[in-house]
Design a protein around this motif. Structure first.
Motif, PDB file in Angstrom:
ATOM      1  N   LEU A   1       0.663  -1.313  -0.071  1.00 58.32           N
ATOM      2  CA  LEU A   1      -0.051  -0.046   0.161  1.00 58.32           C
ATOM      3  C   LEU A   1       0.675   1.082  -0.132  1.00 58.32           C
ATOM      4  N   ALA A   2       1.868   1.306   0.752  1.00 59.53           N
ATOM      5  CA  ALA A   2       2.657   2.477   0.934  1.00 59.53           C
ATOM      6  C   ALA A   2       3.622   2.662  -0.241  1.00 59.53           C
ATOM      7  N   ARG A   3       3.990   1.686  -0.888  1.00 61.73           N
ATOM      8  CA  ARG A   3       4.981   1.732  -2.250  1.00 61.73           C
ATOM      9  C   ARG A   3       4.373   2.057  -3.329  1.00 61.73           C
ATOM     10  N   LEU A   4       3.114   1.546  -3.698  1.00 64.37           N
ATOM     11  CA  LEU A   4       2.364   1.624  -4.879  1.00 64.37           C
ATOM     12  C   LEU A   4       1.348   2.572  -4.879  1.00 64.37           C
ATOM     13  N   PHE A   5       0.989   2.868  -3.753  1.00 68.05           N
ATOM     14  CA  PHE A   5       0.025   4.239  -3.577  1.00 68.05           C
ATOM     15  C   PHE A   5       0.348   5.177  -2.408  1.00 68.05           C
ATOM     16  N   PRO A   6       1.505   5.819  -2.417  1.00 68.02           N
ATOM     17  CA  PRO A   6       2.056   6.573  -1.242  1.00 68.02           C
ATOM     18  C   PRO A   6       0.897   7.392  -0.846  1.00 68.02           C
ATOM     19  N   ALA A   7       1.176   7.654   0.306  1.00 69.52           N
ATOM     20  CA  ALA A   7       0.274   8.821   1.322  1.00 69.52           C
ATOM     21  C   ALA A   7      -1.104   8.583   0.911  1.00 69.52           C
ATOM     22  N   SER A   8      -1.578   7.216   0.695  1.00 66.10           N
ATOM     23  CA  SER A   8      -2.970   6.992   0.513  1.00 66.10           C
ATOM     24  C   SER A   8      -3.614   6.529   1.787  1.00 66.10           C
ATOM     25  N   GLY A   9      -2.607   5.929   2.794  1.00 71.15           N
ATOM     26  CA  GLY A   9      -3.129   5.398   3.815  1.00 71.15           C
ATOM     27  C   GLY A   9      -3.953   6.208   4.592  1.00 71.15           C
ATOM     28  N   ARG A  10      -3.622   7.424   4.955  1.00 68.90           N
ATOM     29  CA  ARG A  10      -4.365   8.544   5.492  1.00 68.90           C
ATOM     30  C   ARG A  10      -5.658   8.681   5.079  1.00 68.90           C
ATOM     31  N   HIS A  11      -6.172   8.258   3.755  1.00 67.43           N
ATOM     32  CA  HIS A  11      -7.382   8.560   3.113  1.00 67.43           C
ATOM     33  C   HIS A  11      -7.979   7.079   3.241  1.00 67.43           C
ATOM     34  N   THR A  12      -7.581   6.095   3.145  1.00 70.08           N
ATOM     35  CA  THR A  12      -8.157   4.934   2.985  1.00 70.08           C
ATOM     36  C   THR A  12      -8.158   4.054   4.387  1.00 70.08           C
ATOM     37  N   GLY A  13      -7.436   4.373   5.290  1.00 70.22           N
ATOM     38  CA  GLY A  13      -7.761   3.452   6.718  1.00 70.22           C
ATOM     39  C   GLY A  13      -8.897   3.652   7.096  1.00 70.22           C
ATOM     40  N   ASP A  14      -9.413   2.458   7.392  1.00 70.08           N
ATOM     41  CA  ASP A  14     -11.002   2.105   7.730  1.00 70.08           C
ATOM     42  C   ASP A  14     -12.047   2.882   6.652  1.00 70.08           C
ATOM     43  N   ASP A  15     -11.284   2.493   5.409  1.00 72.17           N
ATOM     44  CA  ASP A  15     -12.590   3.599   4.459  1.00 72.17           C
ATOM     45  C   ASP A  15     -12.067   2.768   3.016  1.00 72.17           C
ATOM     46  N   LEU A  16     -12.971   3.339   2.000  1.00 71.42           N
ATOM     47  CA  LEU A  16     -12.806   3.108   0.770  1.00 71.42           C
ATOM     48  C   LEU A  16     -12.890   4.214  -0.233  1.00 71.42           C
ATOM     49  N   LEU A  17     -12.158   3.983  -1.268  1.00 75.14           N
ATOM     50  CA  LEU A  17     -12.003   5.180  -2.172  1.00 75.14           C
ATOM     51  C   LEU A  17     -12.338   4.626  -3.744  1.00 75.14           C
ATOM     52  N   GLU A  18     -13.048   5.314  -4.393  1.00 75.77           N
ATOM     53  CA  GLU A  18     -12.823   5.203  -5.994  1.00 75.77           C
ATOM     54  C   GLU A  18     -11.466   5.185  -6.305  1.00 75.77           C
ATOM     55  N   LEU A  19     -11.263   4.060  -7.264  1.00 73.66           N
ATOM     56  CA  LEU A  19      -9.826   4.032  -7.650  1.00 73.66           C
ATOM     57  C   LEU A  19      -9.450   5.299  -8.551  1.00 73.66           C
ATOM     58  N   GLY A  20     -10.478   5.842  -9.226  1.00 77.78           N
ATOM     59  CA  GLY A  20     -10.034   7.196 -10.244  1.00 77.78           C
ATOM     60  C   GLY A  20      -9.803   8.311  -9.536  1.00 77.78           C
ATOM     61  N   SER A  21     -10.337   8.299  -8.087  1.00 77.26           N
ATOM     62  CA  SER A  21      -9.563   9.427  -7.443  1.00 77.26           C
ATOM     63  C   SER A  21      -8.038   9.358  -6.845  1.00 77.26           C
ATOM     64  N   VAL A  22      -7.618   8.289  -6.960  1.00 80.36           N
ATOM     65  CA  VAL A  22      -6.212   8.080  -6.749  1.00 80.36           C
ATOM     66  C   VAL A  22      -5.457   8.100  -8.089  1.00 80.36           C
ATOM     67  N   LEU A  23      -5.738   7.233  -9.085  1.00 82.99           N
ATOM     68  CA  LEU A  23      -5.043   7.038 -10.084  1.00 82.99           C
ATOM     69  C   LEU A  23      -5.091   8.249 -11.390  1.00 82.99           C
ATOM     70  N   GLY A  24      -6.586   8.734 -11.317  1.00 82.42           N
ATOM     71  CA  GLY A  24      -7.198   9.442 -12.236  1.00 82.42           C
ATOM     72  C   GLY A  24      -8.111   8.603 -13.238  1.00 82.42           C
ATOM     73  N   ASP A  25      -9.293   9.193 -13.538  1.00 84.82           N
ATOM     74  CA  ASP A  25     -10.292   8.437 -14.343  1.00 84.82           C
ATOM     75  C   ASP A  25      -9.710   7.747 -15.663  1.00 84.82           C
ATOM     76  N   GLY A  26      -9.003   8.480 -16.264  1.00 81.39           N
ATOM     77  CA  GLY A  26      -8.584   7.942 -17.483  1.00 81.39           C
ATOM     78  C   GLY A  26      -7.739   6.389 -17.257  1.00 81.39           C
TER      79      GLY A  26
END
Length: 274
Positions: A93-118
């Motif tokens: 999680l840390a290496r492939l999606f850096p700094a996402s932990g604070r947003h995803t801990g005990d939560d779920l995000l649409e992947l588009g908000s992390v990678l971009g919709d395209g």
């Protein structure tokens, strides 16, 4: 309902536990809630068919990033459900999606908000075109290896991976901080940033994980990491919502039996389908 597990490419094994494929095109499991236990694992879910429903506010996006969960969750299958889950270790999680932990801990995000919709649309279309699990796994390998090659590893994510290894061996936050030459406060901030939980919280999830596996399989010590049985019971109530005795009396679902580490694929070791 059909299940299949695939191991990741060898260069990803330190970051990715494996790829899990679940298909319920006929809705055979509809109406049966599926509960997943807390675990020091994050999940990227990519749907080929209709997304399953869940108890998250984000609903059921076609592509999602689920952070490390500290409580039991529930989701429901249904007709047309077919998806693959990329099971990530804390370091993944840390290496492939850096700094996402604070947003995803005990939560779920649409992947588009992390990678971009395209990029997310491209990934879904690429995987859907492959469809067959081994081909999908190969394309997931290529995608994740591409992310590794195109992003520079951050010093703090490398420290987290090393510190987590020390924590698993020693169960001591101070020892982990010394091993990576930072203060305990700095280490805690890094874990919160990249894993969404403190080192002690992740250790608690690991203890629950180990104890639950021992109860499921009869292998290992279910008291490992706990001071005594009373401590184990308190932690089970807190994180699983039931006692070890009640768990023994509860009939597990077909998924619990399938995602059992006694089966041939050890990549399923962090799955707890109650």
């Amino acid at each position: 309902m059909h299940f299949l597990k695939q191991a990741p490419a060898a260069p990803l094994s330190a970051l990715v536990l494996g790829y899990w494929f679940i298909q319920d095109l006929k809705g055979a499991y509809a109406g049966h809630p599926i509960q997943t236990s807390p675990s020091p694992t994050a999940v990227v879910t990519l749907n080929f068919g209709r997304p399953c429903t869940s108890d998250f506010a984000a609903g059921a996006p076609r592509a999602s990033l689920l952070g490390i969960q500290s409580r039991r969750r529930e989701w429901r299958s249904g007709e047309g459900c077919a998806f693959v889950m990329v099971m990530l270790k804390p370091a993944g999680l840390a290496r492939l999606f850096p700094a996402s932990g604070r947003h995803t801990g005990d939560d779920l995000l649409e992947l588009g908000s992390v990678l971009g919709d395209g990029q997310t649309r491209w990934l879904l279309e690429d995987l859907s075109a492959a469809w067959e699990p081994r081909q999908v796994a190969a394309r997931l390998d290529a995608w994740l290896l591409g992310r590794l090659a195109s992003t520079k590893p951050l010093p703090e994510t490398e420290r987290l991976a090393r510190a987590w290894d020390v924590l698993l061996r020693t169960s001591r936050v101070e020892a982990a901080a010394r091993a990576v030459d930072v203060s305990t406060r700095q280490l805690e901030r890094g874990f919160q940033e990249h894993a969404g939980h403190s080192p002690r919280q992740l250790l608690a999830l690991e203890r629950i994980h180990t104890s639950l596996l021992a109860a499921q399989t009869g292998q290992g010590d279910p008291l490992e990491g706990f001071s005594d049985q009373a401590h184990r019971i308190r932690m089970w109530r807190r994180y699983l919502g039931l006692t070890p005795g009640r768990f023994e009396r509860t009939q597990r679902s077909m998924m619990a039996d399938y995602f059992n580490p006694r089966r041939e694929d050890a990549a399923a070791a962090l799955a707890h389908f109650l």
